[in-house]
Scaffold this motif. Structure first.
Motif, mmCIF file in Angstrom:
data_model
loop_
_atom_site.group_PDB
_atom_site.id
_atom_site.type_symbol
_atom_site.label_atom_id
_atom_site.label_comp_id
_atom_site.label_asym_id
_atom_site.label_seq_id
_atom_site.Cartn_x
_atom_site.Cartn_y
_atom_site.Cartn_z
ATOM 1 N N UNK A 1 23.176 0.805 -65.688
ATOM 2 C CA UNK A 1 24.489 0.719 -65.056
ATOM 3 C C UNK A 1 24.508 -0.441 -64.061
ATOM 4 N N UNK A 2 25.530 -1.271 -64.137
ATOM 5 C CA UNK A 2 25.635 -2.419 -63.249
ATOM 6 C C UNK A 2 25.993 -1.964 -61.831
ATOM 7 N N UNK A 3 25.594 -2.729 -60.812
ATOM 8 C CA UNK A 3 25.957 -2.362 -59.432
ATOM 9 C C UNK A 3 27.466 -2.247 -59.231
ATOM 10 N N UNK A 4 28.235 -3.102 -59.900
ATOM 11 C CA UNK A 4 29.693 -3.048 -59.764
ATOM 12 C C UNK A 4 30.245 -1.723 -60.285
ATOM 13 N N UNK A 5 29.787 -1.310 -61.473
ATOM 14 C CA UNK A 5 30.242 -0.036 -62.030
ATOM 15 C C UNK A 5 29.774 1.128 -61.171
ATOM 16 N N UNK A 6 28.536 1.056 -60.696
ATOM 17 C CA UNK A 6 27.998 2.111 -59.824
ATOM 18 C C UNK A 6 28.862 2.285 -58.589
ATOM 19 N N UNK A 7 29.152 1.198 -57.906
ATOM 20 C CA UNK A 7 29.945 1.277 -56.678
ATOM 21 C C UNK A 7 31.370 1.732 -56.956
ATOM 22 N N UNK A 8 31.926 1.295 -58.083
ATOM 23 C CA UNK A 8 33.284 1.718 -58.453
ATOM 24 C C UNK A 8 33.344 3.230 -58.658
ATOM 25 N N UNK A 9 32.367 3.781 -59.362
ATOM 26 C CA UNK A 9 32.351 5.220 -59.625
ATOM 27 C C UNK A 9 32.133 6.018 -58.343
ATOM 28 N N UNK A 10 31.315 5.507 -57.436
ATOM 29 C CA UNK A 10 31.088 6.196 -56.162
ATOM 30 C C UNK A 10 32.376 6.223 -55.338
ATOM 31 N N UNK A 11 33.087 5.102 -55.296
ATOM 32 C CA UNK A 11 34.360 5.044 -54.566
ATOM 33 C C UNK A 11 35.369 6.001 -55.185
ATOM 34 N N UNK A 12 35.407 6.062 -56.511
ATOM 35 C CA UNK A 12 36.317 6.991 -57.198
ATOM 36 C C UNK A 12 35.989 8.427 -56.822
ATOM 37 N N UNK A 13 34.694 8.776 -56.773
ATOM 38 C CA UNK A 13 34.289 10.129 -56.390
ATOM 39 C C UNK A 13 34.715 10.436 -54.955
ATOM 40 N N UNK A 14 34.519 9.500 -54.051
ATOM 41 C CA UNK A 14 34.919 9.707 -52.660
ATOM 42 C C UNK A 14 36.421 9.905 -52.539
ATOM 43 N N UNK A 76 9.632 -0.457 -66.802
ATOM 44 C CA UNK A 76 10.969 -0.630 -67.370
ATOM 45 C C UNK A 76 11.056 -0.132 -68.815
ATOM 46 N N UNK A 77 9.925 0.031 -69.465
ATOM 47 C CA UNK A 77 9.925 0.470 -70.865
ATOM 48 C C UNK A 77 10.104 1.986 -71.008
ATOM 49 N N UNK A 78 10.003 2.723 -69.920
ATOM 50 C CA UNK A 78 10.112 4.182 -70.004
ATOM 51 C C UNK A 78 11.500 4.592 -70.486
ATOM 52 N N UNK A 79 11.592 5.686 -71.250
ATOM 53 C CA UNK A 79 12.919 6.183 -71.658
ATOM 54 C C UNK A 79 13.709 6.671 -70.449
ATOM 55 N N UNK A 80 15.039 6.713 -70.570
ATOM 56 C CA UNK A 80 15.896 7.047 -69.431
ATOM 57 C C UNK A 80 15.591 8.425 -68.873
ATOM 58 N N UNK A 81 15.268 9.388 -69.768
ATOM 59 C CA UNK A 81 15.033 10.756 -69.299
ATOM 60 C C UNK A 81 13.749 10.840 -68.486
ATOM 61 N N UNK A 82 12.756 10.024 -68.810
ATOM 62 C CA UNK A 82 11.530 10.004 -68.022
ATOM 63 C C UNK A 82 11.799 9.403 -66.649
ATOM 64 N N UNK A 83 12.597 8.353 -66.610
ATOM 65 C CA UNK A 83 12.974 7.758 -65.326
ATOM 66 C C UNK A 83 13.762 8.750 -64.472
ATOM 67 N N UNK A 84 14.679 9.466 -65.123
ATOM 68 C CA UNK A 84 15.480 10.452 -64.393
ATOM 69 C C UNK A 84 14.590 11.548 -63.813
ATOM 70 N N UNK A 85 13.609 12.008 -64.579
ATOM 71 C CA UNK A 85 12.693 13.044 -64.095
ATOM 72 C C UNK A 85 11.869 12.536 -62.912
ATOM 73 N N UNK A 86 11.424 11.290 -62.997
ATOM 74 C CA UNK A 86 10.642 10.708 -61.901
ATOM 75 C C UNK A 86 11.508 10.582 -60.646
ATOM 76 N N UNK A 87 12.776 10.186 -60.808
ATOM 77 C CA UNK A 87 13.684 10.060 -59.670
ATOM 78 C C UNK A 87 13.962 11.424 -59.038
ATOM 79 N N UNK A 153 18.889 2.918 -64.624
ATOM 80 C CA UNK A 153 18.934 4.382 -64.559
ATOM 81 C C UNK A 153 19.215 4.844 -63.136
ATOM 82 N N UNK A 154 18.700 4.123 -62.158
ATOM 83 C CA UNK A 154 18.915 4.503 -60.755
ATOM 84 C C UNK A 154 20.406 4.482 -60.403
ATOM 85 N N UNK A 155 21.139 3.525 -60.933
ATOM 86 C CA UNK A 155 22.569 3.460 -60.667
ATOM 87 C C UNK A 155 23.296 4.712 -61.131
ATOM 88 N N UNK A 156 23.014 5.153 -62.360
ATOM 89 C CA UNK A 156 23.644 6.359 -62.891
ATOM 90 C C UNK A 156 23.194 7.596 -62.111
#
Length: 302
Positions: A1-14, A76-87, A153-156
């Motif tokens: 997820x791009x920083x622009x999309x991340x920030x846009x979605x956070x503002x929408x949630x707020x 960076x090669x880890x699958x998204x679900x592994x990154x999410x679990x680590x986060x 993955x961190x952005x999402x």
């Protein structure tokens, strides 16, 4: 997820939660903020975005580039679900424990500001002492993970986490009508044991535990309430406490915003206060007679 999309979605949630607080009149009927409340919340929001978060994330990245330059992007090669679990473990679980130890006498002064609001609203989400966030392990660990290649993955993950946290603090209790729908009871049983909800997090902000609803010594979870289930600090009632805030502020007056935000650089003048060297927080066993005279309460905001 791009920083622009991340920030846009956070503002929408707020904006979404802010609109629901206003539409349901929960903000107008329950949020009675003082001028000091507004100063503290605005100052902390700006300082977190402009100073603390960039310092932690970029500072951790600079340290990694110095100490282990060959590891940049190594995961960076880890699958998204592994990154999410680590986060979830390295960010959300560490924040659970940071939050939990911040209710101990040693670190309570750095977290006390979050509990001094006598209302619930998305506006108190980032209300804390400046050094509470600066010392938060999860922010620095996130910087390391970003260096290792977790950026997309961190952005999402951040969008999901902040949406849940905003919802848990919101004056609009989104879970309340869902509890009344019989067909949703199994889903709500799972949901309230998985993520933080208004019912469980409001209990954490309760002024007292005596009503059986409040649980300010538990319900520490941020994104996942599951950590409270796992580590034995959960209390689920599907009810909401009548009063929010701290007893000592009711008795002795609210601490000034800059004392709450910048302790220990600024010290309280109250007799019963965790925000002064040698002081102690008010306990329910204390009596009003051995307290210092009340300080002037800040003006209410308009």
């Amino acid at each position: 997820m791009s920083p622009h999309l991340q920030n846009t979605l956070i503002v929408i949630a707020m904006l979404g939660f802010a609109c629901m607080e206003w539409i349901t009149r929960r903000y107008k009927n329950s949020v009675n903020a003082t001028l000091d409340d507004t100063k503290l919340e605005l100052a902390m929001f700006v300082s977190l975005l402009a100073i603390t978060q960039p310092l932690a994330l970029l500072g951790a990245g600079k340290l990694c580039a110095w100490l282990m330059p060959e590891q940049q992007g190594a995961w960076a090669h880890l699958p998204w679900w592994a990154m999410a679990a680590i986060l979830l473990i390295c960010d959300d679980m560490t924040q659970y424990w940071w939050h939990r130890v911040s209710h101990s006498p040693l670190l309570w002064p750095l977290h006390r500001a979050h509990h001094t609001a006598q209302y619930m609203s998305i506006r108190i989400t980032y209300r804390n002492n400046f050094f509470y966030y600066l010392m938060m392990p999860g922010l620095w660990i996130a910087g390391v993970l970003l260096y290792l290649g977790f950026a997309k993955v961190y952005g999402a993950y951040l969008v999901v986490k902040l949406t849940v946290i905003l919802g848990a603090h919101s004056a609009w209790r989104w879970d309340e009508p869902l509890y009344r729908i019989r067909a949703l009871r199994p889903l709500m049983w799972v949901l309230e044991r998985t993520i933080s909800t208004p019912a469980t997090h409001w209990a954490h902000h309760a002024m007292t535990n005596e009503d059986g609803i409040g649980h300010y010594k538990g319900n520490f979870g941020n994104l996942l309430f599951f950590w409270d289930i796992l580590f034995g600090s959960a209390h689920i009632t599907r009810k909401y406490p009548a009063k929010i805030g701290l007893q000592d502020d009711v008795l002795f007056g609210q601490e000034r915003w800059f004392t709450q935000m910048y302790y220990p650089l600024f010290q309280s003048r109250r007799a019963h206060s965790a925000l002064r060297f040698g002081g102690r927080a008010y306990a329910e066993t204390d009596t009003h007679s051995d307290a210092a005279p009340q300080i002037d309460k800040p003006q209410r905001s308009t």
